[in-house]
Design a protein around this motif. Sequence first.
Motif, PDB file in Angstrom:
ATOM      1  N   ARG A 267      43.763 -82.645 107.523  1.00 50.71           N
ATOM      2  CA  ARG A 267      44.120 -83.719 108.230  1.00 50.71           C
ATOM      3  C   ARG A 267      43.886 -83.373 109.751  1.00 50.71           C
ATOM      4  NH1 ARG A 267      50.200 -85.742 108.111  1.00 50.71           N
ATOM      5  NH2 ARG A 267      49.780 -85.491 106.169  1.00 50.71           N
ATOM      6  N   ASP A 268      44.415 -82.138 109.950  1.00 50.16           N
ATOM      7  CA  ASP A 268      44.271 -81.869 111.665  1.00 50.16           C
ATOM      8  C   ASP A 268      42.801 -81.599 111.961  1.00 50.16           C
ATOM      9  OD1 ASP A 268      46.805 -81.838 111.996  1.00 50.16           O
ATOM     10  OD2 ASP A 268      47.128 -79.628 111.370  1.00 50.16           O
ATOM     11  N   ALA A 269      41.881 -81.281 110.956  1.00 46.49           N
ATOM     12  CA  ALA A 269      40.557 -80.673 111.287  1.00 46.49           C
ATOM     13  C   ALA A 269      39.998 -82.244 111.355  1.00 46.49           C
ATOM     14  CB  ALA A 269      39.914 -80.347 110.134  1.00 46.49           C
ATOM     15  N   GLN A 270      40.277 -83.248 110.632  1.00 46.75           N
ATOM     16  CA  GLN A 270      39.744 -84.638 110.856  1.00 46.75           C
ATOM     17  C   GLN A 270      40.161 -85.120 112.383  1.00 46.75           C
ATOM     18  OE1 GLN A 270      41.152 -86.887 107.802  1.00 46.75           O
ATOM     19  NE2 GLN A 270      39.647 -86.118 106.399  1.00 46.75           N
ATOM     20  N   ARG A 271      41.344 -84.804 112.748  1.00 45.96           N
ATOM     21  CA  ARG A 271      41.882 -85.320 114.329  1.00 45.96           C
ATOM     22  C   ARG A 271      40.998 -84.765 114.999  1.00 45.96           C
ATOM     23  NH1 ARG A 271      46.344 -83.250 113.984  1.00 45.96           N
ATOM     24  NH2 ARG A 271      47.376 -84.835 112.851  1.00 45.96           N
ATOM     25  N   GLY A 272      40.787 -83.346 114.913  1.00 46.09           N
ATOM     26  CA  GLY A 272      39.898 -82.529 115.898  1.00 46.09           C
ATOM     27  C   GLY A 272      40.894 -81.780 116.773  1.00 46.09           C
ATOM     28  N   LEU A 273      40.238 -80.753 117.452  1.00 48.05           N
ATOM     29  CA  LEU A 273      40.914 -79.793 118.202  1.00 48.05           C
ATOM     30  C   LEU A 273      41.693 -80.438 119.447  1.00 48.05           C
ATOM     31  CD1 LEU A 273      41.615 -76.875 119.148  1.00 48.05           C
ATOM     32  CD2 LEU A 273      39.435 -76.549 119.986  1.00 48.05           C
ATOM     33  N   GLU A 274      40.944 -81.324 120.107  1.00 51.04           N
ATOM     34  CA  GLU A 274      41.208 -81.890 121.527  1.00 51.04           C
ATOM     35  C   GLU A 274      42.541 -82.745 121.111  1.00 51.04           C
ATOM     36  OE1 GLU A 274      38.843 -83.638 124.396  1.00 51.04           O
ATOM     37  OE2 GLU A 274      37.485 -82.205 124.211  1.00 51.04           O
ATOM     38  N   ARG A 275      42.531 -83.831 120.238  1.00 47.17           N
ATOM     39  CA  ARG A 275      43.606 -84.612 120.039  1.00 47.17           C
ATOM     40  C   ARG A 275      44.762 -83.866 119.212  1.00 47.17           C
ATOM     41  NH1 ARG A 275      41.844 -88.939 116.409  1.00 47.17           N
ATOM     42  NH2 ARG A 275      43.723 -89.803 116.681  1.00 47.17           N
ATOM     43  N   THR A 276      44.636 -82.585 118.610  1.00 50.32           N
ATOM     44  CA  THR A 276      45.615 -82.060 118.149  1.00 50.32           C
ATOM     45  C   THR A 276      46.283 -81.290 119.193  1.00 50.32           C
ATOM     46  OG1 THR A 276      44.419 -81.539 116.010  1.00 50.32           O
ATOM     47  CG2 THR A 276      46.346 -79.906 116.450  1.00 50.32           C
ATOM     48  N   PHE A 277      45.522 -80.510 119.923  1.00 43.95           N
ATOM     49  CA  PHE A 277      46.237 -80.009 121.187  1.00 43.95           C
ATOM     50  C   PHE A 277      47.177 -80.938 122.100  1.00 43.95           C
ATOM     51  CE2 PHE A 277      46.121 -78.707 125.885  1.00 43.95           C
ATOM     52  CZ  PHE A 277      46.833 -77.751 125.693  1.00 43.95           C
TER      53      PHE A 277
ATOM     54  N   ALA B 230      45.751 -73.267 116.924  1.00 44.99           N
ATOM     55  CA  ALA B 230      44.707 -72.207 116.825  1.00 44.99           C
ATOM     56  C   ALA B 230      43.950 -71.802 115.747  1.00 44.99           C
ATOM     57  CB  ALA B 230      46.040 -70.857 116.476  1.00 44.99           C
ATOM     58  N   SER B 231      44.309 -72.428 114.468  1.00 40.83           N
ATOM     59  CA  SER B 231      43.543 -72.505 113.312  1.00 40.83           C
ATOM     60  C   SER B 231      42.270 -73.210 113.745  1.00 40.83           C
ATOM     61  CB  SER B 231      44.168 -73.012 112.114  1.00 40.83           C
ATOM     62  OG  SER B 231      45.329 -72.262 111.637  1.00 40.83           O
ATOM     63  N   LEU B 232      42.462 -74.681 114.201  1.00 37.54           N
ATOM     64  CA  LEU B 232      41.163 -75.294 114.599  1.00 37.54           C
ATOM     65  C   LEU B 232      40.375 -74.577 115.491  1.00 37.54           C
ATOM     66  CD1 LEU B 232      42.684 -78.782 114.945  1.00 37.54           C
ATOM     67  CD2 LEU B 232      41.278 -78.010 113.170  1.00 37.54           C
ATOM     68  N   ALA B 233      40.873 -73.633 116.393  1.00 37.25           N
ATOM     69  CA  ALA B 233      39.947 -72.945 117.471  1.00 37.25           C
ATOM     70  C   ALA B 233      39.571 -71.709 116.774  1.00 37.25           C
ATOM     71  CB  ALA B 233      41.022 -72.958 118.611  1.00 37.25           C
ATOM     72  N   GLY B 234      39.778 -71.393 115.503  1.00 38.43           N
ATOM     73  CA  GLY B 234      39.276 -70.241 114.892  1.00 38.43           C
ATOM     74  C   GLY B 234      40.166 -68.870 115.488  1.00 38.43           C
ATOM     75  N   VAL B 235      41.486 -69.301 115.751  1.00 35.93           N
ATOM     76  CA  VAL B 235      42.279 -68.143 116.263  1.00 35.93           C
ATOM     77  C   VAL B 235      43.169 -67.554 115.256  1.00 35.93           C
ATOM     78  CG1 VAL B 235      43.908 -67.357 117.953  1.00 35.93           C
ATOM     79  CG2 VAL B 235      41.889 -68.679 118.584  1.00 35.93           C
ATOM     80  N   ASP B 236      43.330 -66.383 114.969  1.00 33.68           N
ATOM     81  CA  ASP B 236      44.266 -65.959 113.874  1.00 33.68           C
ATOM     82  C   ASP B 236      45.592 -65.465 114.828  1.00 33.68           C
ATOM     83  OD1 ASP B 236      45.840 -64.087 112.348  1.00 33.68           O
ATOM     84  OD2 ASP B 236      44.101 -62.999 111.839  1.00 33.68           O
ATOM     85  N   MET B 237      46.547 -66.311 114.329  1.00 36.34           N
ATOM     86  CA  MET B 237      47.993 -65.957 114.985  1.00 36.34           C
ATOM     87  C   MET B 237      48.489 -64.651 115.197  1.00 36.34           C
ATOM     88  SD  MET B 237      48.739 -68.643 117.165  1.00 36.34           S
ATOM     89  CE  MET B 237      50.296 -68.694 117.374  1.00 36.34           C
ATOM     90  N   GLU B 238      48.415 -63.989 113.819  1.00 34.22           N
ATOM     91  CA  GLU B 238      48.798 -62.674 113.598  1.00 34.22           C
ATOM     92  C   GLU B 238      48.039 -61.692 114.581  1.00 34.22           C
ATOM     93  OE1 GLU B 238      50.614 -61.874 110.704  1.00 34.22           O
ATOM     94  OE2 GLU B 238      51.163 -60.140 111.041  1.00 34.22           O
ATOM     95  N   GLU B 239      46.753 -61.883 114.960  1.00 32.20           N
ATOM     96  CA  GLU B 239      46.025 -61.111 115.959  1.00 32.20           C
ATOM     97  C   GLU B 239      46.684 -61.400 117.333  1.00 32.20           C
ATOM     98  OE1 GLU B 239      41.769 -61.849 115.713  1.00 32.20           O
ATOM     99  OE2 GLU B 239      41.472 -60.716 117.723  1.00 32.20           O
ATOM    100  N   ALA B 240      46.958 -63.013 117.656  1.00 37.03           N
ATOM    101  CA  ALA B 240      47.477 -63.264 118.974  1.00 37.03           C
ATOM    102  C   ALA B 240      48.626 -62.608 119.265  1.00 37.03           C
ATOM    103  CB  ALA B 240      47.378 -64.905 118.752  1.00 37.03           C
TER     104      ALA B 240
END
Length: 97
Positions: free
Chosen positions: A17-27, A64-74
Amino acid sequence: MRIAHFQRIIDETYGERDAQRGLERTFMWLVEEVGELARALRGGDHRRMVEEFSDVLAWLTTTASLAGVDMEEAANRFGSGCPKCGERPCVCDSPRH
Ligand SMILES: [Zn+2]
């Protein structure tokens, strides 16, 4: 719960669902949830604060997932203390920048 495990659960629960909404709108949802957290902190009700902290964490994680960021790494940036000075407690003049 490990951060990577949490991110996987959030991805499985809301990822499509979040991928369909997209990064900007999810942010933007994340920003709205931060506003709700601000109100909860002012209100002082503990249960409400727990809910809003968990909502912010979930929206932060899915963004973070939509941006390709691993939160464990962050999170690991702070794994040994301050990422800037390396100390615990931080001895920087202006921490977390
Ligand atoms: Zn520091």
